[in-house]
Design a protein around this motif. Structure first.
Motif, PDB file in Angstrom:
ATOM      1  N   ALA A  97       7.102  14.384 -50.803  1.00  0.00           N
ATOM      2  CA  ALA A  97       7.694  14.208 -52.134  1.00  0.00           C
ATOM      3  C   ALA A  97       6.607  13.805 -53.120  1.00  0.00           C
ATOM      4  O   ALA A  97       5.808  12.914 -52.837  1.00  0.00           O
ATOM      5  CB  ALA A  97       8.781  13.141 -52.088  1.00  0.00           C
ATOM      6  N   PHE A  98       6.583  14.491 -54.249  1.00  0.00           N
ATOM      7  CA  PHE A  98       5.604  14.210 -55.286  1.00  0.00           C
ATOM      8  C   PHE A  98       6.308  14.136 -56.631  1.00  0.00           C
ATOM      9  O   PHE A  98       7.215  14.912 -56.904  1.00  0.00           O
ATOM     10  CB  PHE A  98       4.534  15.310 -55.337  1.00  0.00           C
ATOM     11  N   ASP A  99       5.891  13.188 -57.462  1.00  0.00           N
ATOM     12  CA  ASP A  99       6.402  13.051 -58.823  1.00  0.00           C
ATOM     13  C   ASP A  99       5.286  13.357 -59.804  1.00  0.00           C
ATOM     14  O   ASP A  99       4.138  12.962 -59.587  1.00  0.00           O
ATOM     15  CB  ASP A  99       6.910  11.627 -59.086  1.00  0.00           C
ATOM     16  N   ALA A 100       5.632  14.037 -60.882  1.00  0.00           N
ATOM     17  CA  ALA A 100       4.656  14.366 -61.925  1.00  0.00           C
ATOM     18  C   ALA A 100       5.163  13.827 -63.262  1.00  0.00           C
ATOM     19  O   ALA A 100       6.370  13.635 -63.447  1.00  0.00           O
ATOM     20  CB  ALA A 100       4.475  15.873 -62.014  1.00  0.00           C
ATOM     21  N   GLU A 101       4.249  13.572 -64.166  1.00  0.00           N
ATOM     22  CA  GLU A 101       4.633  13.077 -65.488  1.00  0.00           C
ATOM     23  C   GLU A 101       5.324  14.151 -66.314  1.00  0.00           C
ATOM     24  O   GLU A 101       6.144  13.846 -67.173  1.00  0.00           O
ATOM     25  CB  GLU A 101       3.408  12.554 -66.234  1.00  0.00           C
ATOM     26  N   SER A 102       4.984  15.414 -66.079  1.00  0.00           N
ATOM     27  CA  SER A 102       5.606  16.512 -66.813  1.00  0.00           C
ATOM     28  C   SER A 102       5.650  17.754 -65.943  1.00  0.00           C
ATOM     29  O   SER A 102       4.905  17.874 -64.969  1.00  0.00           O
ATOM     30  CB  SER A 102       4.822  16.800 -68.101  1.00  0.00           C
ATOM     31  N   ALA A 103       6.539  18.660 -66.296  1.00  0.00           N
ATOM     32  CA  ALA A 103       6.654  19.921 -65.580  1.00  0.00           C
ATOM     33  C   ALA A 103       5.438  20.790 -65.896  1.00  0.00           C
ATOM     34  O   ALA A 103       4.718  20.546 -66.861  1.00  0.00           O
ATOM     35  CB  ALA A 103       7.931  20.641 -66.006  1.00  0.00           C
ATOM     36  N   GLY A 104       5.209  21.790 -65.073  1.00  0.00           N
ATOM     37  CA  GLY A 104       4.097  22.705 -65.310  1.00  0.00           C
ATOM     38  C   GLY A 104       3.808  23.551 -64.094  1.00  0.00           C
ATOM     39  O   GLY A 104       4.638  23.694 -63.196  1.00  0.00           O
ATOM     40  N   THR A 105       2.607  24.083 -64.050  1.00  0.00           N
ATOM     41  CA  THR A 105       2.174  24.908 -62.929  1.00  0.00           C
ATOM     42  C   THR A 105       1.490  24.015 -61.904  1.00  0.00           C
ATOM     43  O   THR A 105       0.583  23.260 -62.246  1.00  0.00           O
ATOM     44  CB  THR A 105       1.211  26.009 -63.411  1.00  0.00           C
TER      45      THR A 105
END
Length: 131
Positions: A97-105
Motif C-alpha cells: 500500500a502506497f499513499d501519494a500527495e496527488s494523483a498522477g503517473t
C-alpha cells in the motif's frame, strides 16, 4: 421519437466511456514468472492510494518480492517508496500500500530479491481514483 433514441444512445455511449476511463486505474498481468533479479514494471495513471498486489499460482521456495512505487516528475521518476512481500502460500493475495500527495503517473515495480525460489503469479495495481 427518433431524437429521443439518439439522445439515449449518445448518453449510454458517454457513460460507457466514463466507466472505461475509471478502469484505467487498475492494471493486471497474469502468468508472470519470477526468479532472482526478475523485475516487472507497470506504468499508469493512478490516484492518491495505490495498492499493488501479487498472487502466486505456482510456488517453489519462499520468494521475497520488493514492490516499489515511483511518481513521474518532469523527465523521470521520483526515488519512491518500497516494501518487501514474502510469498509463502499459493492462491493467497499479498498487498502493498502506497499513499501519494496527488494523483498522477506512477511506475510500480516488482522484483524478486532472494535466491533458491521462484513463482508463477498474477500482479495487480488498483487505485482509489485517477485524479
Amino acid at each position: 421519437m427518433k431524437n429521443k433514441k439518439i439522445i439515449f444512445i449518445v448518453t449510454i455511449l458517454l457513460v460507457g466511456l466514463s466507466i472505461t476511463g475509471i478502469t484505467l486505474a487498475a492494471s493486471r498481468l497474469t502468468s508472470v514468472y519470477f526468479t532472482k533479479g526478475k523485475e516487472i514494471e507497470v506504468t499508469g495513471d493512478y490516484g492518491t492510494e495505490i495498492n499493488p498486489s501479487v498472487r502466486a499460482s505456482q510456488l517453489i521456495g519462499t520468494p521475497v518480492i520488493n514492490v516499489k512505487c515511483q511518481k513521474k516528475v518532469l523527465f523521470g521518476f521520483s526515488g519512491g517508496a518500497n516494501m518487501d512481500l514474502t510469498i509463502s502460500e499459493v492462491e493467497k493475495t499479498y498487498y502493498a500500500a502506497f499513499d501519494a500527495e496527488s494523483a498522477g503517473t506512477f511506475k510500480i515495480t516488482w522484483k524478486q530479491t532472494n535466491d533458491n525460489a521462484s513463482m508463477l503469479a498474477t500482479i495487480d495495481v488498483q487505485s482509489n481514483n485517477i485524479g
